[in-house]
Design a protein around this motif. Structure first.
Motif, PDB file in Angstrom:
ATOM      1  N   SER A 194       0.979  -1.494   0.025  1.00 16.75           N
ATOM      2  CA  SER A 194       0.368   0.032   0.004  1.00 16.75           C
ATOM      3  C   SER A 194       0.830   0.962   0.151  1.00 16.75           C
ATOM      4  O   SER A 194       2.170   1.618   0.436  1.00 16.75           O
ATOM      5  CB  SER A 194      -0.719  -0.203   1.492  1.00 16.75           C
ATOM      6  OG  SER A 194       0.206   0.141   2.437  1.00 16.75           O
ATOM      7  N   LYS A 195       0.370   2.551  -0.374  1.00 13.23           N
ATOM      8  CA  LYS A 195       1.010   3.681  -0.840  1.00 13.23           C
ATOM      9  C   LYS A 195       1.487   3.655   1.193  1.00 13.23           C
ATOM     10  O   LYS A 195       2.797   4.660   0.959  1.00 13.23           O
ATOM     11  CB  LYS A 195       0.378   5.030  -0.627  1.00 13.23           C
ATOM     12  CG  LYS A 195       0.157   5.354  -1.576  1.00 13.23           C
ATOM     13  CD  LYS A 195      -1.032   6.269  -2.635  1.00 13.23           C
ATOM     14  CE  LYS A 195      -1.478   5.933  -3.962  1.00 13.23           C
ATOM     15  NZ  LYS A 195      -1.575   7.116  -5.375  1.00 13.23           N
ATOM     16  N   GLN A 232       4.645   1.363   1.605  1.00 16.48           N
ATOM     17  CA  GLN A 232       5.789   2.555   0.909  1.00 16.48           C
ATOM     18  C   GLN A 232       6.275   3.982   1.549  1.00 16.48           C
ATOM     19  O   GLN A 232       7.273   3.375   1.512  1.00 16.48           O
ATOM     20  CB  GLN A 232       5.017   2.175  -0.540  1.00 16.48           C
ATOM     21  CG  GLN A 232       4.692   1.856  -1.458  1.00 16.48           C
ATOM     22  CD  GLN A 232       3.924   1.737  -2.854  1.00 16.48           C
ATOM     23  OE1 GLN A 232       4.335   2.578  -3.742  1.00 16.48           O
ATOM     24  NE2 GLN A 232       4.103   0.730  -3.976  1.00 16.48           N
ATOM     25  N   GLU A 237      -3.846   7.325   3.799  1.00 19.47           N
ATOM     26  CA  GLU A 237      -3.688   6.496   2.769  1.00 19.47           C
ATOM     27  C   GLU A 237      -4.013   5.253   3.785  1.00 19.47           C
ATOM     28  O   GLU A 237      -3.563   5.410   5.008  1.00 19.47           O
ATOM     29  CB  GLU A 237      -2.183   6.434   2.265  1.00 19.47           C
ATOM     30  CG  GLU A 237      -2.119   7.367   1.179  1.00 19.47           C
ATOM     31  CD  GLU A 237      -3.039   7.491  -0.224  1.00 19.47           C
ATOM     32  OE1 GLU A 237      -3.801   6.260  -0.492  1.00 19.47           O
ATOM     33  OE2 GLU A 237      -2.845   8.346  -1.007  1.00 19.47           O
ATOM     34  N   GLU A 238      -4.268   3.852   3.081  1.00 18.70           N
ATOM     35  CA  GLU A 238      -3.948   2.385   3.660  1.00 18.70           C
ATOM     36  C   GLU A 238      -3.282   2.284   3.836  1.00 18.70           C
ATOM     37  O   GLU A 238      -1.953   1.980   3.223  1.00 18.70           O
ATOM     38  CB  GLU A 238      -5.428   1.698   2.749  1.00 18.70           C
ATOM     39  CG  GLU A 238      -4.586  -0.136   3.264  1.00 18.70           C
ATOM     40  CD  GLU A 238      -5.264  -1.041   2.417  1.00 18.70           C
ATOM     41  OE1 GLU A 238      -5.468  -2.429   2.855  1.00 18.70           O
ATOM     42  OE2 GLU A 238      -5.480  -0.781   1.410  1.00 18.70           O
ATOM     43  N   THR A 239      -2.951   1.879   4.838  1.00 16.53           N
ATOM     44  CA  THR A 239      -1.559   1.406   5.838  1.00 16.53           C
ATOM     45  C   THR A 239      -0.641   0.174   6.283  1.00 16.53           C
ATOM     46  O   THR A 239       0.041  -0.307   6.879  1.00 16.53           O
ATOM     47  CB  THR A 239      -0.531   2.502   6.722  1.00 16.53           C
ATOM     48  OG1 THR A 239      -1.515   2.637   7.889  1.00 16.53           O
ATOM     49  CG2 THR A 239      -0.743   4.166   6.289  1.00 16.53           C
TER      50      THR A 239
END
Length: 326
Positions: free
Chosen positions: A134-135, A138, A323-325
């Motif tokens: 996921s972003k 990242q 964002e989804e983490t």
């Protein structure tokens, strides 16, 4: 001990737009400095000049004793606003590679990589490709790649953008850990609450100009509290006597409490005693101005024309979408 960064008379323009104007700056070794201001203020341009990605129209820059950051690149960790990973590489191999690039020995440590992955809660992703994450994941991997070689100078440009509150706190603690290790940290953000939690010195930039350069302690001492938070002991009690106190400028109801603005030169301690005598209170406390309040005060008192305060405050508070983490 020499300063980590110095800028003297640095100016950068893009066409007719002055992005940074005659900027002087000294960052001592081992300090944690916050670059704060709204989007477009000149923070990222300043960082890119420090990193020798951009070059000033005039002025001098010194980084870790060198005229160019390129001469000290292995001693610097830089997390830019624009994120980037080698998406096809597996996470563990990517981090090993990034560490080998920066360490004088030219080697990477799998043990160190695994330790960092465990520290950020991503031990299970070592053998996944970066593009599978996921972003938010990242972003944490890129943070690791920035600090894994234990840089002397750490430059972070909007490092929390896109993270949820839990992971913001995690990265905040890791940044503070880097400071305790002895690294010099430059932390750039338009969310001023983040700077208050991390930095011991603040550089405020607005429209290319430095408008404040001081320690957080001295800033708080200079900008005296002008607001008192008040809650009545009884629900629905008459608060109108507060409006008639000689040192009170304004009283505004905010949900369950009132915000009492003081006239210039008022003694907050004296006013608190007057408030308690006027209306029975369950809570009376000073509300210290935030960095956002101070910034807005500086901009407006500095005579900036055409300032839309609502938009300015919105720009200082806004955060990128979470964002989804995990």
């Amino acid at each position: 001990m020499s300063d980590a960064i110095t800028l003297k008379g640095v100016t950068k323009t893009f066409g007719t737009k002055v992005a940074v104007r005659d900027l002087d700056l000294v960052v001592p070794t081992g300090a944690i400095y916050g670059f704060i201001g709204p989007n477009g203020a000149g923070k990222t341009t300043t960082i890119r000049m420090i990193m020798s990605i951009l070059f000033p129209d005039c002025g001098q820059i010194s980084v870790l004793g060198h005229e160019s950051a390129l001469d000290a690149k292995d001693r610097i960790g830089y997390l830019p606003e624009e994120r980037g990973l080698y998406k096809k590489m597996k996470v563990g191999a990517f981090l090993m590679y990034m560490e080998r690039l920066k360490r004088e020995s030219g080697t990477g440590s799998r043990k160190r990589v695994r330790g960092w992955l465990e520290k950020v809660g991503l031990a299970e992703v070592e053998n996944k490709r970066c593009e599978e994450l996921s972003k938010g994941m990242q972003q944490k991997i890129q943070f690791i790649s920035t600090v894994i070689h234990e840089p002397e100078l750490l430059i972070l440009d909007e490092p929390f953008s896109g993270l949820d509150p839990v992971n913001m706190r995690l990265l905040r603690d890791l940044v503070l850990e880097q400071g305790r290790r002895g690294a010099t940290v430059i932390f750039s953000t338009h969310v001023m609450e983040q700077a208050e939690q991390i930095c011991d010195h603040i550089i405020m930039i607005n429209d290319g100009d430095k408008v404040l350069d001081d320690s957080l302690t001295e800033i708080r001492q200079r900008f005296d509290p002008r607001t008192i938070l008040f809650e009545s002991l009884e629900m629905g009690a008459d608060s109108s006597p507060l409006e008639h106190l000689p040192s009170v400028e304004d009283v505004t109801r905010k949900g369950a409490h009132h915000e009492i603005s003081l006239k210039p030169g008022s003694d907050p301690g004296h006013v608190i005693r007057e408030i308690v005598n006027a209306v029975p209170a369950s809570r009376v406390e000073l509300h210290r101005p935030t960095l956002e309040d101070i910034f807005v005060q500086i901009v407006t008192e500095g005579g900036a024309s055409g300032v839309d305060l609502d938009n300015l405050r919105a720009g200082l508070r806004s955060r990128s979408a979470v964002e989804e983490t995990s």
